[in-house]
Design a protein around this motif. Structure first.
Motif, PDB file in Angstrom:
ATOM      1  N   VAL A 108     -56.000 -32.388  30.329  1.00 41.32           N
ATOM      2  CA  VAL A 108     -54.812 -31.700  29.835  1.00 41.32           C
ATOM      3  C   VAL A 108     -53.674 -32.705  29.806  1.00 41.32           C
ATOM      4  O   VAL A 108     -53.447 -33.431  30.779  1.00 41.32           O
ATOM      5  CB  VAL A 108     -54.429 -30.503  30.737  1.00 41.32           C
ATOM      6  CG1 VAL A 108     -53.060 -29.961  30.355  1.00 41.32           C
ATOM      7  CG2 VAL A 108     -55.463 -29.397  30.619  1.00 41.32           C
ATOM      8  N   ARG A 109     -52.980 -32.774  28.676  1.00 43.93           N
ATOM      9  CA  ARG A 109     -51.856 -33.712  28.551  1.00 43.93           C
ATOM     10  C   ARG A 109     -50.561 -32.936  28.400  1.00 43.93           C
ATOM     11  O   ARG A 109     -50.437 -32.078  27.518  1.00 43.93           O
ATOM     12  CB  ARG A 109     -52.065 -34.638  27.353  1.00 43.93           C
ATOM     13  CG  ARG A 109     -51.001 -35.714  27.255  1.00 43.93           C
ATOM     14  CD  ARG A 109     -51.420 -36.819  26.325  1.00 43.93           C
ATOM     15  NE  ARG A 109     -50.448 -37.908  26.297  1.00 43.93           N
ATOM     16  CZ  ARG A 109     -50.624 -39.046  25.663  1.00 43.93           C
ATOM     17  NH1 ARG A 109     -51.760 -39.271  25.018  1.00 43.93           N
ATOM     18  NH2 ARG A 109     -49.694 -39.993  25.678  1.00 43.93           N
ATOM     19  N   ILE A 110     -49.617 -33.227  29.276  1.00 40.24           N
ATOM     20  CA  ILE A 110     -48.339 -32.521  29.300  1.00 40.24           C
ATOM     21  C   ILE A 110     -47.243 -33.486  28.893  1.00 40.24           C
ATOM     22  O   ILE A 110     -47.175 -34.620  29.403  1.00 40.24           O
ATOM     23  CB  ILE A 110     -48.035 -31.960  30.709  1.00 40.24           C
ATOM     24  CG1 ILE A 110     -49.241 -31.162  31.240  1.00 40.24           C
ATOM     25  CG2 ILE A 110     -46.803 -31.074  30.669  1.00 40.24           C
ATOM     26  CD1 ILE A 110     -49.915 -31.777  32.401  1.00 40.24           C
ATOM     27  N   PRO A 157     -49.877 -35.922  39.814  1.00 43.29           N
ATOM     28  CA  PRO A 157     -49.847 -37.100  38.940  1.00 43.29           C
ATOM     29  C   PRO A 157     -48.942 -38.205  39.488  1.00 43.29           C
ATOM     30  O   PRO A 157     -47.866 -37.940  40.013  1.00 43.29           O
ATOM     31  CB  PRO A 157     -49.297 -36.532  37.628  1.00 43.29           C
ATOM     32  CG  PRO A 157     -49.696 -35.089  37.655  1.00 43.29           C
ATOM     33  CD  PRO A 157     -49.563 -34.683  39.092  1.00 43.29           C
ATOM     34  N   ARG A 158     -49.424 -39.448  39.343  1.00 43.71           N
ATOM     35  CA  ARG A 158     -48.670 -40.631  39.766  1.00 43.71           C
ATOM     36  C   ARG A 158     -48.608 -41.622  38.613  1.00 43.71           C
ATOM     37  O   ARG A 158     -49.530 -41.700  37.801  1.00 43.71           O
ATOM     38  CB  ARG A 158     -49.324 -41.308  40.976  1.00 43.71           C
ATOM     39  CG  ARG A 158     -49.305 -40.465  42.249  1.00 43.71           C
ATOM     40  CD  ARG A 158     -50.074 -41.157  43.365  1.00 43.71           C
ATOM     41  NE  ARG A 158     -50.006 -40.428  44.611  1.00 43.71           N
ATOM     42  CZ  ARG A 158     -49.056 -40.598  45.531  1.00 43.71           C
ATOM     43  NH1 ARG A 158     -48.121 -41.512  45.344  1.00 43.71           N
ATOM     44  NH2 ARG A 158     -49.049 -39.878  46.643  1.00 43.71           N
ATOM     45  N   ILE A 208     -60.563 -31.274  36.084  1.00 42.20           N
ATOM     46  CA  ILE A 208     -59.711 -31.519  34.916  1.00 42.20           C
ATOM     47  C   ILE A 208     -58.740 -32.649  35.255  1.00 42.20           C
ATOM     48  O   ILE A 208     -58.103 -32.639  36.306  1.00 42.20           O
ATOM     49  CB  ILE A 208     -58.912 -30.257  34.516  1.00 42.20           C
ATOM     50  CG1 ILE A 208     -59.849 -29.098  34.170  1.00 42.20           C
ATOM     51  CG2 ILE A 208     -57.974 -30.561  33.359  1.00 42.20           C
ATOM     52  CD1 ILE A 208     -60.625 -29.282  32.882  1.00 42.20           C
ATOM     53  N   HIS A 209     -58.637 -33.634  34.359  1.00 40.96           N
ATOM     54  CA  HIS A 209     -57.657 -34.713  34.537  1.00 40.96           C
ATOM     55  C   HIS A 209     -56.302 -34.256  33.978  1.00 40.96           C
ATOM     56  O   HIS A 209     -56.231 -33.670  32.897  1.00 40.96           O
ATOM     57  CB  HIS A 209     -58.106 -35.972  33.812  1.00 40.96           C
ATOM     58  CG  HIS A 209     -59.325 -36.604  34.418  1.00 40.96           C
ATOM     59  ND1 HIS A 209     -59.263 -37.446  35.508  1.00 40.96           N
ATOM     60  CD2 HIS A 209     -60.635 -36.502  34.095  1.00 40.96           C
ATOM     61  CE1 HIS A 209     -60.477 -37.840  35.829  1.00 40.96           C
ATOM     62  NE2 HIS A 209     -61.325 -37.287  34.990  1.00 40.96           N
ATOM     63  N   LEU A 210     -55.258 -34.541  34.732  1.00 41.06           N
ATOM     64  CA  LEU A 210     -53.897 -34.227  34.298  1.00 41.06           C
ATOM     65  C   LEU A 210     -53.206 -35.507  33.849  1.00 41.06           C
ATOM     66  O   LEU A 210     -53.253 -36.523  34.548  1.00 41.06           O
ATOM     67  CB  LEU A 210     -53.096 -33.596  35.435  1.00 41.06           C
ATOM     68  CG  LEU A 210     -53.569 -32.244  35.967  1.00 41.06           C
ATOM     69  CD1 LEU A 210     -52.705 -31.815  37.144  1.00 41.06           C
ATOM     70  CD2 LEU A 210     -53.537 -31.190  34.872  1.00 41.06           C
ATOM     71  N   GLN A 211     -52.567 -35.446  32.710  1.00 43.57           N
ATOM     72  CA  GLN A 211     -51.765 -36.561  32.219  1.00 43.57           C
ATOM     73  C   GLN A 211     -50.396 -36.030  31.826  1.00 43.57           C
ATOM     74  O   GLN A 211     -50.304 -35.053  31.080  1.00 43.57           O
ATOM     75  CB  GLN A 211     -52.431 -37.231  31.017  1.00 43.57           C
ATOM     76  CG  GLN A 211     -53.766 -37.875  31.320  1.00 43.57           C
ATOM     77  CD  GLN A 211     -54.390 -38.543  30.120  1.00 43.57           C
ATOM     78  OE1 GLN A 211     -53.968 -38.318  28.987  1.00 43.57           O
ATOM     79  NE2 GLN A 211     -55.398 -39.359  30.343  1.00 43.57           N
ATOM     80  N   CYS A 212     -49.365 -36.669  32.335  1.00 44.85           N
ATOM     81  CA  CYS A 212     -47.994 -36.233  32.029  1.00 44.85           C
ATOM     82  C   CYS A 212     -47.200 -37.422  31.510  1.00 44.85           C
ATOM     83  O   CYS A 212     -47.138 -38.474  32.157  1.00 44.85           O
ATOM     84  CB  CYS A 212     -47.332 -35.647  33.273  1.00 44.85           C
ATOM     85  SG  CYS A 212     -45.734 -34.881  32.935  1.00 44.85           S
ATOM     86  N   ASP A 213     -46.621 -37.249  30.348  1.00 47.69           N
ATOM     87  CA  ASP A 213     -45.899 -38.323  29.673  1.00 47.69           C
ATOM     88  C   ASP A 213     -44.399 -38.050  29.732  1.00 47.69           C
ATOM     89  O   ASP A 213     -43.911 -37.121  29.089  1.00 47.69           O
ATOM     90  CB  ASP A 213     -46.379 -38.419  28.224  1.00 47.69           C
ATOM     91  CG  ASP A 213     -45.923 -39.695  27.539  1.00 47.69           C
ATOM     92  OD1 ASP A 213     -45.309 -40.532  28.225  1.00 47.69           O
ATOM     93  OD2 ASP A 213     -46.180 -39.840  26.335  1.00 47.69           O
TER      94      ASP A 213
END
Length: 457
Positions: free
Chosen positions: A190-192, A229-230, A316-321
Protein backbone atom coordinates in the motif's frame (compact mmCIF):
# COMPACT_ATOMS: atom_id res chain seq x y z
CA UNK A 1 -21.72 -29.79 12.88
CA UNK A 2 -18.77 -29.21 10.61
CA UNK A 3 -18.63 -31.31 7.46
CA UNK A 4 -15.80 -33.78 7.38
CA UNK A 5 -13.65 -33.90 4.29
CA UNK A 6 -11.21 -36.36 2.84
CA UNK A 7 -7.98 -34.93 1.51
CA UNK A 8 -5.73 -37.28 -0.41
CA UNK A 9 -2.11 -36.55 -1.09
CA UNK A 10 -0.09 -38.87 -3.28
CA UNK A 11 3.66 -38.42 -3.50
CA UNK A 12 4.93 -40.32 -6.53
CA UNK A 13 8.62 -41.01 -6.22
CA UNK A 14 10.93 -40.85 -9.19
CA UNK A 15 14.64 -41.23 -8.52
CA UNK A 16 17.09 -39.86 -11.03
CA UNK A 17 19.43 -42.76 -11.63
CA UNK A 18 23.12 -42.41 -10.90
CA UNK A 19 26.00 -44.56 -12.07
CA UNK A 20 26.84 -47.43 -9.71
CA UNK A 21 30.16 -45.84 -8.91
CA UNK A 22 28.59 -42.54 -7.61
CA UNK A 23 30.25 -41.26 -4.42
CA UNK A 24 26.83 -40.52 -2.81
CA UNK A 25 23.40 -41.88 -3.67
CA UNK A 26 19.99 -41.07 -2.29
CA UNK A 27 16.90 -43.23 -1.72
CA UNK A 28 13.46 -42.17 -0.49
CA UNK A 29 11.01 -44.81 0.80
CA UNK A 30 7.68 -44.46 2.62
CA UNK A 31 7.67 -46.18 6.02
CA UNK A 32 4.60 -48.29 5.12
CA UNK A 33 6.48 -49.88 2.24
CA UNK A 34 4.33 -48.37 -0.50
CA UNK A 35 5.41 -46.03 -3.26
CA UNK A 36 3.17 -43.13 -2.25
CA UNK A 37 2.08 -41.10 0.76
CA UNK A 38 -1.67 -41.18 1.45
CA UNK A 39 -3.32 -39.10 4.15
CA UNK A 40 -6.33 -40.46 6.02
CA UNK A 41 -9.50 -38.52 6.80
CA UNK A 42 -8.84 -35.18 8.46
CA UNK A 43 -11.30 -34.37 11.22
CA UNK A 44 -13.43 -31.22 11.21
CA UNK A 45 -11.73 -30.19 14.46
CA UNK A 46 -8.68 -29.36 12.38
CA UNK A 47 -6.34 -32.24 13.23
CA UNK A 48 -3.54 -33.13 10.87
CA UNK A 49 -2.58 -36.76 10.11
CA UNK A 50 1.07 -37.55 9.65
CA UNK A 51 2.91 -39.94 7.35
CA UNK A 52 6.61 -40.68 7.32
CA UNK A 53 9.29 -41.58 4.80
CA UNK A 54 12.77 -42.93 5.29
CA UNK A 55 15.62 -41.13 3.55
CA UNK A 56 18.85 -43.06 3.09
CA UNK A 57 22.23 -41.79 1.83
CA UNK A 58 24.93 -44.21 0.75
CA UNK A 59 28.39 -42.60 0.83
CA UNK A 60 31.59 -44.25 -0.40
CA UNK A 61 34.23 -41.52 -0.55
CA UNK A 62 34.45 -40.50 3.11
CA UNK A 63 33.61 -36.86 2.37
CA UNK A 64 30.97 -34.80 4.15
CA UNK A 65 27.60 -34.22 2.50
CA UNK A 66 24.24 -32.52 3.14
CA UNK A 67 20.63 -33.36 2.28
CA UNK A 68 18.12 -30.69 1.16
CA UNK A 69 14.52 -30.50 0.02
CA UNK A 70 12.49 -27.81 -1.75
CA UNK A 71 9.40 -27.34 -3.90
CA UNK A 72 10.56 -27.87 -7.47
CA UNK A 73 7.28 -26.97 -9.19
CA UNK A 74 4.54 -24.87 -7.49
CA UNK A 75 1.60 -26.88 -6.19
CA UNK A 76 -1.37 -25.46 -8.12
CA UNK A 77 -4.91 -26.58 -8.97
CA UNK A 78 -6.62 -26.72 -12.34
CA UNK A 79 -7.43 -22.99 -12.07
CA UNK A 80 -3.80 -22.08 -11.54
CA UNK A 81 -4.40 -21.19 -7.88
CA UNK A 82 -1.42 -21.98 -5.66
CA UNK A 83 -1.82 -24.07 -2.53
CA UNK A 84 -1.04 -22.31 0.73
CA UNK A 85 2.29 -24.00 1.50
CA UNK A 86 1.73 -23.44 5.22
CA UNK A 87 -0.81 -26.28 4.99
CA UNK A 88 2.00 -28.78 4.24
CA UNK A 89 4.04 -29.09 7.41
CA UNK A 90 7.37 -30.96 7.53
CA UNK A 91 9.54 -32.13 10.42
CA UNK A 92 12.47 -34.51 10.83
CA UNK A 93 12.17 -37.20 13.50
CA UNK A 94 14.61 -36.67 16.36
CA UNK A 95 17.18 -39.46 16.88
CA UNK A 96 16.13 -41.23 13.69
CA UNK A 97 19.70 -40.85 12.38
CA UNK A 98 22.83 -42.67 13.53
CA UNK A 99 25.45 -39.97 13.02
CA UNK A 100 25.57 -36.46 11.62
CA UNK A 101 23.17 -33.64 12.48
CA UNK A 102 19.42 -33.43 11.87
CA UNK A 103 17.84 -30.07 11.02
CA UNK A 104 14.18 -29.04 10.75
CA UNK A 105 13.34 -30.78 14.03
CA UNK A 106 10.82 -28.03 14.72
CA UNK A 107 7.81 -28.14 12.43
CA UNK A 108 8.00 -25.85 9.40
CA UNK A 109 6.13 -25.57 6.12
CA UNK A 110 7.36 -26.45 2.66
CA UNK A 111 9.03 -23.67 0.67
CA UNK A 112 10.39 -22.79 -2.75
CA UNK A 113 13.96 -22.47 -1.45
CA UNK A 114 16.28 -25.20 -0.18
CA UNK A 115 15.56 -26.51 3.31
CA UNK A 116 18.51 -28.18 4.98
CA UNK A 117 17.44 -31.54 6.44
CA UNK A 118 20.70 -33.25 7.39
CA UNK A 119 24.49 -32.80 7.56
CA UNK A 120 26.74 -35.84 7.72
CA UNK A 121 29.52 -36.50 10.21
CA UNK A 122 33.07 -35.34 9.48
CA UNK A 123 33.89 -38.80 8.10
CA UNK A 124 30.94 -38.69 5.67
CA UNK A 125 29.50 -42.01 6.86
CA UNK A 126 26.40 -43.42 5.19
CA UNK A 127 23.29 -42.65 7.21
CA UNK A 128 19.53 -42.39 7.13
CA UNK A 129 16.74 -40.51 8.89
CA UNK A 130 12.98 -40.18 8.95
CA UNK A 131 10.97 -37.14 7.89
CA UNK A 132 7.25 -36.62 8.48
CA UNK A 133 4.67 -34.63 6.52
CA UNK A 134 1.39 -33.29 7.87
CA UNK A 135 -1.47 -31.82 5.86
CA UNK A 136 -3.59 -29.35 7.84
CA UNK A 137 -7.01 -28.85 6.29
CA UNK A 138 -7.56 -25.65 8.25
CA UNK A 139 -4.79 -23.88 6.33
CA UNK A 140 -5.88 -24.93 2.84
CA UNK A 141 -6.84 -21.71 1.10
CA UNK A 142 -8.75 -23.10 -1.86
CA UNK A 143 -10.08 -26.37 -3.28
CA UNK A 144 -9.43 -28.41 -6.40
CA UNK A 145 -7.03 -30.97 -7.81
CA UNK A 146 -3.48 -29.86 -7.13
CA UNK A 147 -0.27 -30.95 -8.77
CA UNK A 148 3.31 -30.01 -8.02
CA UNK A 149 6.73 -31.49 -7.43
CA UNK A 150 9.32 -31.72 -4.64
CA UNK A 151 13.00 -32.47 -5.04
CA UNK A 152 15.42 -34.04 -2.56
CA UNK A 153 19.13 -33.45 -3.11
CA UNK A 154 22.31 -34.81 -1.54
CA UNK A 155 25.43 -32.74 -2.19
CA UNK A 156 29.02 -33.31 -1.25
CA UNK A 157 30.66 -30.64 0.90
CA UNK A 158 33.71 -29.37 -0.97
CA UNK A 159 33.32 -31.89 -3.78
CA UNK A 160 31.08 -32.36 -6.81
CA UNK A 161 29.37 -35.60 -5.80
CA UNK A 162 25.55 -35.37 -5.74
CA UNK A 163 22.28 -37.21 -6.30
CA UNK A 164 18.64 -36.21 -6.29
CA UNK A 165 15.11 -37.62 -6.19
CA UNK A 166 12.00 -35.84 -7.45
CA UNK A 167 8.52 -36.39 -6.03
CA UNK A 168 5.27 -35.58 -7.80
CA UNK A 169 2.69 -34.12 -5.43
CA UNK A 170 -0.97 -34.78 -6.18
CA UNK A 171 -3.53 -33.32 -3.83
CA UNK A 172 -7.30 -33.43 -4.01
CA UNK A 173 -8.96 -30.88 -1.72
CA UNK A 174 -12.66 -30.03 -1.42
CA UNK A 175 -13.75 -26.40 -1.59
CA UNK A 176 -13.37 -24.63 1.73
CA UNK A 177 -12.98 -21.20 3.25
CA UNK A 178 -11.32 -18.82 0.80
CA UNK A 179 -9.80 -15.58 2.10
CA UNK A 180 -8.23 -12.74 0.13
CA UNK A 181 -6.42 -9.72 1.59
CA UNK A 182 -4.63 -7.64 -1.02
CA UNK A 183 -3.73 -4.10 -1.99
CA UNK A 184 -5.70 -2.30 -4.70
CA UNK A 185 -2.67 -1.39 -6.84
CA UNK A 186 -0.17 -4.00 -5.66
CA UNK A 187 -1.26 -7.23 -3.89
CA UNK A 188 1.33 -6.94 -1.11
CA UNK A 189 1.84 -3.18 -0.88
CA UNK A 190 0.00 0.00 0.00
CA UNK A 191 1.42 3.38 -0.98
CA UNK A 192 0.29 6.48 0.88
CA UNK A 193 0.94 10.01 -0.33
CA UNK A 194 0.97 13.13 1.79
CA UNK A 195 -2.06 14.40 -0.17
CA UNK A 196 -4.21 11.38 0.75
CA UNK A 197 -6.15 13.16 3.45
CA UNK A 198 -9.65 11.92 2.59
CA UNK A 199 -11.33 9.12 0.65
CA UNK A 200 -13.07 11.80 -1.41
CA UNK A 201 -9.69 12.47 -3.08
CA UNK A 202 -10.34 9.22 -5.02
CA UNK A 203 -6.61 8.62 -5.14
CA UNK A 204 -6.00 7.02 -1.75
CA UNK A 205 -4.72 3.44 -1.87
CA UNK A 206 -6.60 0.71 -0.03
CA UNK A 207 -6.69 -2.96 0.92
CA UNK A 208 -9.62 -5.15 -0.10
CA UNK A 209 -10.64 -7.94 2.29
CA UNK A 210 -13.02 -10.69 1.21
CA UNK A 211 -13.90 -14.27 2.05
CA UNK A 212 -16.35 -16.98 1.01
CA UNK A 213 -17.15 -20.59 1.82
CA UNK A 214 -17.48 -20.06 5.57
CA UNK A 215 -19.52 -22.78 7.28
CA UNK A 216 -20.84 -20.86 10.26
CA UNK A 217 -17.64 -20.47 12.25
CA UNK A 218 -16.67 -17.06 13.63
CA UNK A 219 -14.13 -15.23 11.52
CA UNK A 220 -11.99 -12.62 13.28
CA UNK A 221 -9.68 -10.31 11.35
CA UNK A 222 -6.97 -8.43 13.24
CA UNK A 223 -4.65 -5.64 12.15
CA UNK A 224 -1.10 -5.80 13.53
CA UNK A 225 1.41 -3.02 12.88
CA UNK A 226 4.81 -4.70 12.83
CA UNK A 227 6.88 -1.56 12.23
CA UNK A 228 6.01 2.08 11.69
CA UNK A 229 7.38 3.43 8.40
CA UNK A 230 10.93 4.80 8.58
CA UNK A 231 12.92 6.85 6.08
CA UNK A 232 16.51 6.27 4.92
CA UNK A 233 17.77 8.24 7.93
CA UNK A 234 15.95 5.71 10.15
CA UNK A 235 13.55 8.42 11.29
CA UNK A 236 10.16 7.02 12.23
CA UNK A 237 6.94 8.47 10.88
CA UNK A 238 5.15 10.14 13.78
CA UNK A 239 2.44 8.31 15.68
CA UNK A 240 -1.12 9.05 14.54
CA UNK A 241 0.06 10.43 11.18
CA UNK A 242 -1.24 7.39 9.27
CA UNK A 243 -4.93 6.52 9.45
CA UNK A 244 -7.04 3.55 8.42
CA UNK A 245 -10.55 4.31 7.20
CA UNK A 246 -12.87 1.26 6.75
CA UNK A 247 -15.60 1.27 4.13
CA UNK A 248 -18.20 -1.38 3.39
CA UNK A 249 -21.86 -2.21 3.86
CA UNK A 250 -21.28 -4.89 6.48
CA UNK A 251 -22.17 -5.08 10.15
CA UNK A 252 -19.00 -7.08 10.83
CA UNK A 253 -16.69 -4.04 10.96
CA UNK A 254 -15.46 -3.30 14.48
CA UNK A 255 -13.84 0.06 13.68
CA UNK A 256 -15.57 3.11 12.25
CA UNK A 257 -14.29 6.35 10.76
CA UNK A 258 -10.63 7.35 10.70
CA UNK A 259 -8.47 5.27 13.06
CA UNK A 260 -4.87 6.14 13.85
CA UNK A 261 -2.46 3.40 12.77
CA UNK A 262 -0.71 2.62 16.05
CA UNK A 263 1.43 -0.32 17.20
CA UNK A 264 -0.41 -3.30 18.61
CA UNK A 265 -3.24 -5.63 17.67
CA UNK A 266 -6.63 -4.25 16.63
CA UNK A 267 -9.77 -6.23 15.87
CA UNK A 268 -11.15 -4.76 12.66
CA UNK A 269 -13.80 -7.36 11.77
CA UNK A 270 -15.72 -10.34 13.21
CA UNK A 271 -18.71 -12.24 11.85
CA UNK A 272 -20.27 -15.67 11.21
CA UNK A 273 -21.46 -14.80 7.72
CA UNK A 274 -20.82 -17.27 4.91
CA UNK A 275 -19.18 -14.53 2.82
CA UNK A 276 -18.41 -10.83 3.12
CA UNK A 277 -16.09 -8.07 1.95
CA UNK A 278 -14.92 -4.57 2.89
CA UNK A 279 -12.17 -2.03 2.13
CA UNK A 280 -9.53 -0.39 4.31
CA UNK A 281 -8.34 2.98 2.99
CA UNK A 282 -4.98 4.40 4.11
CA UNK A 283 -4.83 8.15 4.71
CA UNK A 284 -2.69 10.76 6.46
CA UNK A 285 -3.75 13.28 9.07
CA UNK A 286 -3.81 16.60 7.20
CA UNK A 287 -2.35 18.54 10.14
CA UNK A 288 0.16 16.07 11.58
CA UNK A 289 1.69 15.21 8.20
CA UNK A 290 2.89 18.81 7.86
CA UNK A 291 5.31 18.22 10.74
CA UNK A 292 6.99 15.21 9.13
CA UNK A 293 10.37 15.24 7.45
CA UNK A 294 10.33 14.94 3.68
CA UNK A 295 11.31 11.48 2.46
CA UNK A 296 10.21 7.99 1.49
CA UNK A 297 9.13 5.85 4.43
CA UNK A 298 8.88 2.03 4.60
CA UNK A 299 7.03 -0.08 7.18
CA UNK A 300 5.14 -3.35 7.62
CA UNK A 301 1.66 -4.34 8.66
CA UNK A 302 -0.12 -7.67 8.60
CA UNK A 303 -3.70 -8.86 8.74
CA UNK A 304 -4.37 -12.01 10.73
CA UNK A 305 -7.51 -14.04 9.98
CA UNK A 306 -8.45 -16.36 12.83
CA UNK A 307 -11.10 -19.10 12.99
CA UNK A 308 -11.64 -22.05 15.31
CA UNK A 309 -9.65 -24.11 12.82
CA UNK A 310 -6.53 -21.99 12.64
CA UNK A 311 -5.13 -18.71 11.36
CA UNK A 312 -3.73 -17.16 8.20
CA UNK A 313 -1.45 -14.15 7.94
CA UNK A 314 -1.32 -11.60 5.13
CA UNK A 315 1.73 -9.30 5.30
CA UNK A 316 1.47 -5.89 3.61
CA UNK A 317 4.33 -3.44 2.96
CA UNK A 318 3.59 0.20 3.77
CA UNK A 319 5.15 3.00 1.76
CA UNK A 320 4.57 6.65 2.59
CA UNK A 321 5.83 9.45 0.38
CA UNK A 322 6.26 12.82 2.10
CA UNK A 323 7.12 15.44 -0.51
CA UNK A 324 9.36 18.42 0.35
CA UNK A 325 7.36 21.46 1.47
CA UNK A 326 8.79 24.98 1.69
CA UNK A 327 6.07 27.57 1.17
CA UNK A 328 4.97 30.95 2.43
CA UNK A 329 1.39 32.19 2.34
CA UNK A 330 0.22 35.73 2.98
CA UNK A 331 -3.22 36.85 4.14
CA UNK A 332 -3.59 40.59 3.54
CA UNK A 333 -6.47 42.79 4.69
CA UNK A 334 -9.63 42.43 2.61
CA UNK A 335 -9.09 45.90 1.13
CA UNK A 336 -5.38 45.27 0.49
CA UNK A 337 -2.51 47.40 1.73
CA UNK A 338 -4.32 50.60 0.89
CA UNK A 339 -4.51 53.56 3.25
CA UNK A 340 -7.54 55.78 2.80
CA UNK A 341 -7.09 59.56 2.65
CA UNK A 342 -4.20 60.43 4.90
CA UNK A 343 -4.28 63.98 6.17
CA UNK A 344 -1.75 66.02 8.11
CA UNK A 345 -3.64 65.82 11.38
CA UNK A 346 -5.46 62.50 10.89
CA UNK A 347 -4.88 59.70 13.47
CA UNK A 348 -2.58 56.79 12.54
CA UNK A 349 -4.00 54.02 10.31
CA UNK A 350 -3.08 50.36 10.86
CA UNK A 351 -3.06 47.37 8.51
CA UNK A 352 -2.28 43.75 9.44
CA UNK A 353 -0.84 41.06 7.19
CA UNK A 354 -0.62 37.45 8.39
CA UNK A 355 2.34 35.41 7.13
CA UNK A 356 2.47 31.60 7.42
CA UNK A 357 5.49 29.44 6.62
CA UNK A 358 5.18 25.69 6.12
CA UNK A 359 8.36 23.60 5.88
CA UNK A 360 9.34 19.97 6.43
CA UNK A 361 12.98 20.42 5.43
CA UNK A 362 14.12 21.21 8.97
CA UNK A 363 16.63 23.77 7.76
CA UNK A 364 16.74 27.39 9.01
CA UNK A 365 15.22 30.07 6.79
CA UNK A 366 14.30 33.77 6.64
CA UNK A 367 11.16 35.55 5.49
CA UNK A 368 12.04 38.51 3.28
CA UNK A 369 9.93 41.57 2.62
CA UNK A 370 10.35 43.42 -0.66
CA UNK A 371 8.89 46.92 -1.10
CA UNK A 372 9.60 47.80 -4.72
CA UNK A 373 8.81 51.52 -4.35
CA UNK A 374 7.72 53.88 -1.62
CA UNK A 375 4.06 54.53 -0.86
CA UNK A 376 2.49 56.84 -3.42
CA UNK A 377 -0.91 58.50 -3.80
CA UNK A 378 -3.06 58.58 -6.94
CA UNK A 379 -1.07 61.59 -8.22
CA UNK A 380 2.18 59.64 -7.87
CA UNK A 381 3.38 61.67 -4.92
CA UNK A 382 5.54 59.66 -2.50
CA UNK A 383 4.91 59.33 1.21
CA UNK A 384 7.83 59.88 3.59
CA UNK A 385 8.74 56.39 4.86
CA UNK A 386 9.76 57.91 8.18
CA UNK A 387 6.01 57.98 8.94
CA UNK A 388 5.29 54.59 7.36
CA UNK A 389 6.31 51.95 9.93
CA UNK A 390 6.07 48.22 10.58
CA UNK A 391 6.55 45.78 13.43
CA UNK A 392 6.35 41.98 13.71
CA UNK A 393 4.21 40.18 16.29
CA UNK A 394 5.23 36.56 16.99
CA UNK A 395 2.72 34.59 19.11
CA UNK A 396 3.89 33.63 22.58
CA UNK A 397 5.58 30.23 22.68
CA UNK A 398 6.25 30.11 18.94
CA UNK A 399 9.81 29.61 17.71
CA UNK A 400 11.60 32.21 15.59
CA UNK A 401 12.79 35.80 16.04
CA UNK A 402 12.62 39.27 14.48
CA UNK A 403 14.47 42.57 14.71
CA UNK A 404 11.20 44.48 14.36
CA UNK A 405 9.65 44.13 17.81
CA UNK A 406 8.83 47.87 17.81
CA UNK A 407 7.61 50.09 14.99
CA UNK A 408 10.41 50.96 12.56
CA UNK A 409 10.37 52.81 9.23
CA UNK A 410 9.58 50.61 6.26
CA UNK A 411 12.50 50.44 3.85
CA UNK A 412 12.35 49.97 0.13
CA UNK A 413 14.05 46.90 -1.35
CA UNK A 414 14.31 43.35 -0.05
CA UNK A 415 15.40 42.52 3.52
CA UNK A 416 14.62 39.89 6.21
CA UNK A 417 11.83 40.54 8.69
CA UNK A 418 11.71 37.08 10.36
CA UNK A 419 14.24 34.30 11.06
CA UNK A 420 13.30 30.73 11.98
CA UNK A 421 14.87 28.60 14.69
CA UNK A 422 17.77 26.26 13.83
CA UNK A 423 15.33 23.43 13.01
CA UNK A 424 13.44 25.47 10.43
CA UNK A 425 10.14 25.08 12.29
CA UNK A 426 7.01 26.39 10.62
CA UNK A 427 5.69 29.73 11.79
CA UNK A 428 2.75 32.12 11.66
CA UNK A 429 3.19 35.80 12.56
CA UNK A 430 1.69 39.22 11.92
CA UNK A 431 3.22 42.15 10.10
CA UNK A 432 1.55 45.33 11.35
CA UNK A 433 1.87 48.48 9.25
CA UNK A 434 1.24 51.99 10.62
CA UNK A 435 0.80 55.15 8.55
CA UNK A 436 0.51 58.65 10.08
CA UNK A 437 0.18 62.06 8.51
CA UNK A 438 2.90 64.70 8.86
CA UNK A 439 3.39 68.43 8.15
CA UNK A 440 3.71 69.60 4.55
CA UNK A 441 2.74 66.17 3.21
CA UNK A 442 0.83 65.53 0.00
CA UNK A 443 -2.60 64.40 1.14
CA UNK A 444 -4.43 61.54 -0.53
CA UNK A 445 -4.94 57.78 -0.57
CA UNK A 446 -1.71 55.78 -0.58
CA UNK A 447 -0.87 52.21 -1.63
CA UNK A 448 2.13 50.04 -2.42
CA UNK A 449 2.94 46.48 -3.48
CA UNK A 450 4.72 44.41 -0.85
CA UNK A 451 6.13 40.96 -1.67
CA UNK A 452 7.14 38.22 0.77
CA UNK A 453 9.53 35.39 -0.04
CA UNK A 454 11.56 32.62 1.66
CA UNK A 455 15.31 32.30 1.77
CA UNK A 456 16.91 29.13 3.11
CA UNK A 457 20.02 29.85 5.15
Amino acid sequence: MFRQAVIIVIFCLTALSQASWAAVSLSVNPIDGSNSLRFERITSAGGANKQEIHIRVNSTNGNRYQVFQRVLEPIVNEKGEALNLQALQVQTLSNSNVSGTLYLQNSDHLGMSDQLLYSSSQSGDSDGFIIGYSLNQNLINTGGNFRGRLIFSVRGTGNASSDQVTIDVLLEAPSSLKIAVKGARNPTRVRIRDTDTAISNKSADFISVSYSGNEGQEIRIYQELESLPRNKMDQELGHDVLQVYPQGSTEGLRIQGANALVPGRTLVYSSNKSEDNFLLYFLVDAVLVQGQDAGFYHGKIKYVVETDRGRQEFPIHLQCDIQPVFTVSVTPPAEGLNFLPVLVNSPPQYKEVQVTVTSNLHKPYQVLQDLKTGMTNTQGKEFNNKYFNLKIEIPSGQKGRTDFTDFSPVQTGEYPVFSSDSQGSGATFKVIYRMQGYARMNAGSFSAQVLFSLNQK
